[in-house]
Structure formats: structure tokens, C-alpha cells
Design an enzyme around this catalytic site. Structure first.
Site, PDB file in Angstrom:
ATOM      1  N   GLN A 153      12.630 -16.862 100.398  1.00 15.67           N
ATOM      2  CA  GLN A 153      13.725 -15.702 100.401  1.00 15.67           C
ATOM      3  C   GLN A 153      14.368 -15.842 101.441  1.00 15.67           C
ATOM      4  O   GLN A 153      14.093 -16.133 102.777  1.00 15.67           O
ATOM      5  CB  GLN A 153      12.851 -14.419 100.316  1.00 15.67           C
ATOM      6  CG  GLN A 153      12.201 -14.166  99.114  1.00 15.67           C
ATOM      7  CD  GLN A 153      11.615 -12.965  98.829  1.00 15.67           C
ATOM      8  OE1 GLN A 153      12.035 -12.043  99.544  1.00 15.67           O
ATOM      9  NE2 GLN A 153      10.508 -13.022  98.149  1.00 15.67           N
ATOM     10  N   GLY A 154      15.885 -15.383 101.424  1.00  9.69           N
ATOM     11  CA  GLY A 154      16.845 -15.452 102.357  1.00  9.69           C
ATOM     12  C   GLY A 154      16.062 -15.057 104.018  1.00  9.69           C
ATOM     13  O   GLY A 154      16.392 -15.464 104.804  1.00  9.69           O
TER      14      GLY A 154
END
Lengths: 593, 193
Positions: free
Chosen positions: B73-74
């Protein structure tokens, strides 16, 4: 020097250099055939699987075939035809319980179509507007065949002019018809009940009582009837109704419905009205100097784009904070919100193919696109948080993803003197000749002055003499007495022996028309023939230009100038207006003839 | 236990330990791949999005792998670089059906390869073009083209098409990784000193 200045302007953050750009080019399809506006774009997790879809209320090429398109990644997932052109699209949560899939609302005509899970779920129609009782009475009489179409028309026209309640669509259509079509129209429509309905112009969502990301939202509708309606998210009843002095075209809202909210509505009359909870009428009004083209709220500042290519920032009380000038026309505006960094900025799509991103007055970034961008949307798309979706004027689709590492910093580029200061003035150089001349002037200044003065006296004398001579023979094309100048051009139409000669006459007085003048041509009869060498001039109305034309036929091919005189009627031969002009020598046409 | 360990080490029964980083964007199938590589009795049934990272172990014929299964995830991607030093091999997983985020994967790969801890080490990189079973998946050749893998000159790399749910293509990738790790292992040890 030039290279240095160009690299200067490229430095800072505004460059769109591939390597240093903040954006990744995820997708570009110039043939996507999506024609829409920012209001008709929405990003939503329609299936609740964490994969966000793009909802487009597409107008169709040329605004002919409205369609609801849903895009997943770069491809169209579903496509449904719409009954009318869409005005706005929004995704919102209807109820707190149940799976958290948002409903999709699409405003079109007088209805809002609600879709759930991409299936039609509910259709909300705007309430009917009150009718004029007189009009209703008239149509009732028609139903009973008591009046004929002609009297109906007369009476409806009377109502239209006087009554404050406007007529229904049916009556207005009836009034447009020709006599022959009236009978059929009345027969066809008399049994129907007349109704007056309005159209939705704009739609946004407003959180009901929680400011959370996944809170229930109300729909806020702006109508052509100068009203703003707030709808209940579940029951679709009208929770609040507010009226405006003009038709709202852009809406922006902050706060929550149950607690406190501020609603800004940009209207067609070029004003922005600010409403609050419990206020039926606008509380503040911002008057713009031109029409608004977009309205975006950034934190507590309302940013308005105007048709004069500028962005204005206003407080919520209507106080102007700043203005930024754009290099081209603003086509669309939207909000850029990067949650991970807490950034809110305004994006503006310009007609020169740029998308500019501003935080307050500071330019953060410029994106250059191959075509002018007509709609913008920033948010979570697919699985990527910071995605920018743009559609172009030609129907193309551009998707860009903001890099994880990209940070928007205000460009500190414009420090130091403006580039115009670096350009050299073109001051001419002085040579040796000039220096010698000044030396001569210094030595023999007195003699030069005297001889020049003598020459000037002579010049004045000769000029006065020539002027008097011209006045006596009336050679000048301006006349002070009759106040009419005579302009003469030889319109050399035709090279051959025949010329068309047009005189342009104009009366330059303000109010006094000049009565019948005469025109007489004096010319060498050996060389030319004119069909009418003497004719009357029509009454000269002040201000108008009268072209008077004659045909001159040349008898020889030698070039000889001719004088044409204009004589004032009943004033003898003093010829107050007169011009001389030269004819062209005639070519071989005469020999051939 | 310690005695037993030492004994098995002396006898050559104990397999060599290799640290592997498993990287890739979120939803690409990293945890599913690692899960599928574990022996069938140790596999977990449901896979949830990884928070932070997990440490998993699995064995191949001659090596024992310790995998840092990182979250993609970012907001967790900046954790990756903290584990670059330990990594002796990298597994990079790509969702072949997500055309839109291929540029993001390319960008992350680019920053990975240019990181000072990775740039000058000849560590093998195994790419999994995952989710080959999906209808809109692109081929592994196309994936390597989109990610510009041909530009990686100084590291051994290999790309496998895989379907992590069925486990297709995973064994081929692990075999390659094992072969390369054994080859480059002395080099790795040298660099550590």
C-alpha cells in the site's frame, strides 16, 4: 543570454520534463469518445471491492446521444443510454447500515436517477410548480369546447404579459404555432392536464450529520426555477428549500446539514450567493465583474474562475482575498485533494492545453496536455489514491497518477528582475560624422540660426501664396462654406479604354443636410468622352458616404490628367469643392477597337 | 535444540538460509504467492491485506528462504528501503491485469533499483507476472516490455507468468531463484565483509 533565460524559466517546479515530472502517464486514449464536463464526472467504489470506478455522464458526440458510462481502469465497463442530457453526477451513501456501496445519482432534466450497484434503483422528480389559475381555467374551457383556438391565443397572450406566474410549456408551445396548426394542437392536447416543471442545473452532495469519509450524504439540487433543494438521502423528500435571485449553475458546500453548513451558489447573473443553515434567502452576495466558469472551495477560501481568464479567492463572507491572471481561457476547474499530505489545491483546465494547479495564489504545477482539457477529476481511481482523470475537447481520455514521492512546493522561480529588463535598448551609435557636425555647429552657430530663420520666412511666404492660389482656384478637396469634403478616387476597373470613375461625397456637418448640388466634369474633349459630364447630386444626409460613378472612355492612349469640378447649386461658378486627379494611360485596347 | 541444530549443520542437513524481499504494489498477490510456496499444511486459508510486513519461511530443495512479505500500500511503501540491506534476493510481483498501475510498478521498480543499498549489488530479481488467469491480463512478455526490464543490465533477472491461487508458475520461479542465489552467494558474502 537567450539560453540562460530559457533555462531560467524552465527551472523551478513548473517544468513538464519527463524525468522530473510529478506525474506518471498511466493512460492516454485520444479516441475514447468521452464528451463531458467536470460536474458529470464522479469517482466511486460502486461495487464495494475497493476498486474505484469512474462514472461519466457522457453527452455523446455533438450532445446527441447522452449515455451513462462507467469506466474500470482504462476501459469502459458498462454503458447505458440516458433519457436526457446529464447535468451532474455524484456518488453518495444513502444509509448507514448495509454494505457500504455508494449509490450513484445522475441529474438529468427534471429528474435525478439513482443507481445502486449500477442498476436503476429510484427516480426522483422535482415537484410540480404552481399553475396560473386563469390559464388552467382557459384550458378547462377548451376541454369543454367553449372557446375556439383564436380566442384562446388572445387570452393566453394577455396572461403572458400581465400575470406574475409564467405560463406552462404547453401554452407557450401553443402560442408559437401558426394559425393552421392550432386546431390540431388543441384537439390533441386539450384532454391533458397542463403542468409546469423545472429543470435541474447543478447537483452536489452534503454530509448529513457526520463529516466522515463514509457518512450519509444529502443531495443538493440547484434548479432552473432559482431554487436550491436539499433532499433526504433515504426517503428522497425535500428537507430544505432555499430561493435565490438567479439561476444557480455551480454549487459548493461545506459543513453538515444537521449541524451547520455554508452553501455557495454561483449564478448566471454573475453573482455568488452564500447561504447558511436556516436561511431561506442568501446571507452574503459576491458580485463578480464577469460570469463564473467554475467554483471550488479550498479549506475556507472560495475560488472562482471567471470568463475574464482569472481566478479570484473569496472568504466565506464575500471578502476578496486575491486574484490570479491566467494565460488563457479557463475551461474547467476542480479540486485536487492529496489526503496523505493534507494538500488542497485548485486545478484549472485552460484553453491552451495546460492544466494549472494553484494553492491560493501560488502556482504549484503545470501539466501540458495534447488537447484542451474540458473536465478534470482527482481522487482514488482503481487502487491508486492520487489519480487525475482528464477528458479533452476532442473526446480523449488522459489518466495520470501522482508519484508517491512527489511533493508540491511553491515555485520560487520568479525572483529577480523580469526578463524584459535584460533586453538591450536599441540606442543608435554616433559616428565621426556626427561629432564633426556638432563641432561645426559650435563654431558657426549664429550664422546657421540666421540663415535658417531667413529660409523659414521664405517658406512661410511661399506656403501662404500657394494656399491662396489653391483657394482662388478651389483646388482643395475640403470646403469650409458648404462644409462638405469631396473625396475622389479613380476606381481603375478595367484597363481598356473605358474606366469607371467613382466620386465619394460626404456631408460632414452634424445635423444640416446639403440641398441639391451639381457636379460638373471639366475635361479635355479630345481625349475623353463622358456620358454625363453634368449631373445633380442627391440631397446629402450628414454622415453618409455617397458614391457617384461615371464611365470615362479614353480616345487616345496618351496619359493626360483631367480635372473634375463639383459645383454648388445656385452659387454660380465659384466651385467651392474641387479635386484634380490623373487618369491612367490607356493600353492597346483602343488600337484593337 | 542448539545442539541438534549444530549437529544437523555439521552433517549438512541444515539448509542454507537466504533472505528474500517480496515487493510489489498492493493487491498484486505477494502474500498469496508466499502462502502458496509454504508446505500445504502450513498454508493459511484467507489472505488479508498486509499491514506493515510479515516474515514468512519456506524451503526449496536446497535452500531455506526467509521472506519479508512487505505491504504494497502506498503509505507503507516507504518501509521497503529499511529492509534492502538484508535482502539477498528480490521477488517483485506485478498484477498483470492492472494496466493502469503498470506505470506505478515501473516507477517503484526504478526507485528500488536506484537505491544505494541495491544499486551496486548483483542480487537476483525474480518477477512474477501474476494473475495470469484473469481475462484482461497481459502476457509476461508484454509486462517485461511495459516495465522496461531489458534495461536491467547489472543484475540477473527472470520473469514468470504465474497464477498464485492455483500455484501455476511459482515453482519455475523459485527454481530459478535458488540457482541464482547459490551462484551469487559467495559474491554476496564477500560484499558483506
Amino acid at each position: 543570454m537567450a539560453a540562460a533565460s530559457s533555462s531560467d524559466s524552465d527551472s523551478g517546479l513548473t517544468e513538464s520534463n519527463e524525468a522530473n515530472s510529478k506525474w506518471l502517464d498511466a493512460h492516454y486514449d485520444p479516441m475514447a469518445n468521452i464528451h463531458t464536463f467536470s460536474a458529470c464526472l464522479a469517482l466511486a467504489d460502486l461495487h464495494g471491492d475497493g476498486e474505484y470506478k469512474l462514472v461519466v455522464g457522457d453527452l455523446g458526440p455533438g450532445g446527441k446521444q447522452p449515455r451513462l458510462k462507467v469506466l474500470k481502469g482504462p476501459t469502459v465497463l458498462t454503458e447505458n443510454p440516458l433519457p436526457a442530457l446529464p447535468a451532474a453526477a455524484a456518488a453518495f451513501l444513502m444509509e448507514q447500515h448495509e454494505t457500504r456501496t455508494p449509490a450513484l445519482a445522475l441529474a438529468s432534466g427534471p429528474c435525478v436517477y439513482i443507481y445502486k450497484n449500477l442498476r436503476p434503483y429510484f427516480k426522483f422528480s422535482l415537484p410540480l410548480l404552481p399553475l396560473n389559475p386563469l390559464e388552467q381555467d382557459l384550458w378547462n374551457q377548451v376541454k369543454e369546447d367553449r372557446i375556439d383556438p383564436l380566442t384562446l391565443k388572445e387570452m393566453l397572450e394577455g396572461i403572458r404579459e400581465k400575470a406574475e406566474v409564467p405560463l406552462s410549456v404547453q401554452s407557450l408551445r401553443f402560442l408559437q404555432l401558426e394559425l393552421s396548426e392550432m386546431e390540431a394542437f388543441v384537439n390533441q392536447h386539450k384532454s391533458k392536464t397542463i403542468r409546469r416543471q423545472t429543470v435541474i442545473t447543478s447537483m452536489i452532495t452534503l454530509k448529513k450529520n457526520l463529516a466522515d469519509e463514509d457518512a450519509v450524504s444529502c443531495l443538493v439540487l440547484g434548479t432552473e426555477n432559482k431554487e436550491i433543494l436539499v433532499l433526504d438521502p433515504e426517503a428522497f423528500t425535500i428537507l430544505a428549500k432555499m430561493s435565490l435571485p438567479s439561476v444557480p449553475v455551480f454549487l459548493e458546500v461545506s459543513g453538515q446539514f444537521d449541524v451547520e453548513f455554508r452553501l455557495a451558489a454561483a449564478c448566471r447573473n454573475g453573482n455568488i450567493y452564500i447561504l447558511r443553515r436556516d436561511s431561506k434567502r442568501p446571507k452574503y452576495c459576491i458580485e463578480l465583474s464577469s460570469q463564473p466558469v467554475g467554483l471550488v472551495r479550498v479549506h475556507k477560501v472560495l475560488v472562482v474562475g471567471s470568463t475574464q481568464d482569472s481566478l479570484h479567492g473569496f472568504t466565506h463572507k464575500g471578502k476578496k482575498l486575491w486574484t490570479v491572471q491566467m494565460p488563457a481561457t479557463i475551461l474547467t476547474m476542480n479540486l485536487l485533494e492529496q489526503r496523505s499530505r493534507g494538500l488542497q489545491a485548485v486545478m484549472a483546465g485552460l484553453a491552451n492545453g495546460e492544466v494549472r494547479i494553484y494553492r491560493d495564489k501560488a502556482l504549484l504545477n503545470i501539466i501540458r496536455t495534447p488537447d484542451a482539457v474540458t473536465s478534470l477529476c482527482f481522487g482514488r481511481y482503481g487502487r491508486e489514491d492520487n489519480t487525475l482523470v482528464m477528458t479533452t475537447r476532442g473526446g480523449g481520455l488522459i489518466i495520470k497518477i501522482l508519484k508517491r514521492t512527489a511533493v508540491f512546493v511553491e515555485s520560487t522561480g520568479e525572483v529577480g528582475p523580469p526578463p524584459a529588463q535584460a533586453t538591450k535598448l536599441s540606442v543608435p551609435r554616433k559616428t565621426r560624422l556626427y561629432v564633426d557636425q556638432t563641432l561645426r555647429e559650435r563654431e558657426a552657430g549664429t550664422a546657421m540660426h540666421r540663415s535658417f530663420q531667413t529660409d523659414l520666412y521664405l517658406l512661410r511666404l511661399r506656403a501662404a501664396r500657394a494656399y491662396v492660389q489653391a483657394l482662388e482656384s478651389s483646388l482643395s478637396p475640403m470646403s469650409a462654406t458648404a462644409r462638405e469634403p469631396l473625396k475622389l478616387h479613380a476606381v481603375v476597373q478595367g484597363l481598356g479604354p473605358t474606366f469607371k470613375l467613382t466620386l465619394h461625397l460626404q456631408n460632414t456637418s452634424t445635423v444640416r443636410p446639403v440641398l441639391g448640388l451639381l457636379i460638373c466634369f471639366l475635361y479635355n474633349e479630345a481625349l475623353y468622352t463622358l456620358p454625363r459630364a453634368f449631373f445633380k447630386v442627391p440631397l446629402l444626409v450628414p454622415g453618409l458616404n455617397y458614391p457617384l460613378e461615371t464611365f470615362v472612355e479614353c480616345l487616345s492612349n496618351k496619359g493626360i490628367s483631367d480635372i473634375i469640378k463639383v459645383l454648388v447649386l445656385r452659387e454660380g461658378h465659384s466651385a467651392p469643392l474641387l479635386s484634380a486627379y490623373v487618369n491612367m494611360p490607356v493600353s492597346e485596347g483602343l488600337e484593337a477597337a | 535444540m542448539g545442539l541438534l541444530d549444530r549437529l544437523s549443520g555439521l552433517l549438512g542437513l541444515k539448509k542454507k538460509e537466504v533472505h528474500v524481499l517480496c515487493l510489489g504494489l498492493d493487491n498484486s498477490g505477494k502474500t498469496t504467492i508466499i502462502n502458496k510456496l509454504k508446505p500445504s499444511n502450513a498454508q493459511s486459508q484467507d489472505i488479508v491485506p498486509t499491514i506493515g510486513f510479515n516474515i514468512e519461511k519456506f524451503k526449496s530443495s536446497s535452500l531455506s528462504f526467509t521472506v519479508f512479505d512487505m505491504s504494497g500500500q502506498g503509505r507503507y511503501r516507504n518501509l521497503w528501503e529499511h529492509y534492502y540491506k538484508e535482502g539477498q534476493a528480490i521477488i517483485f510481483v506485478i498484477d498483470s491485469s492492472d494496466r493502469l498501475r503498470m506505470v506505478v510498478a515501473k516507477e517503484e521498480l526504478h526507485t528500488l533499483l536506484n537505491h544505494p543499498d541495491i544499486k551496486h549489488r548483483r542480487i537476483p530479481i525474480l518477477f512474477f507476472a501474476n494473475k495470469m488467469d484473469l481475462r484482461d491480463a497481459v502476457t509476461s512478455v508484454k509486462v517485461s516490455q511495459l516495465l522496461c526490464l531489458e534495461n536491467i543490465k547489472d543484475k540477473p533477472w527472470h520473469i514468470c507468468a504465474s497464477d498464485a491461487i492455483k500455484g501455476e508458475g511459482l515453482q519455475e520461479g523459485v527454481d530459478w531463484l535458488q540457482e541464482k542465489t547459490v551462484q551469487s552467494d559467495p559474491v554476496c558474502e564477500d560484499m558483506k565483509r
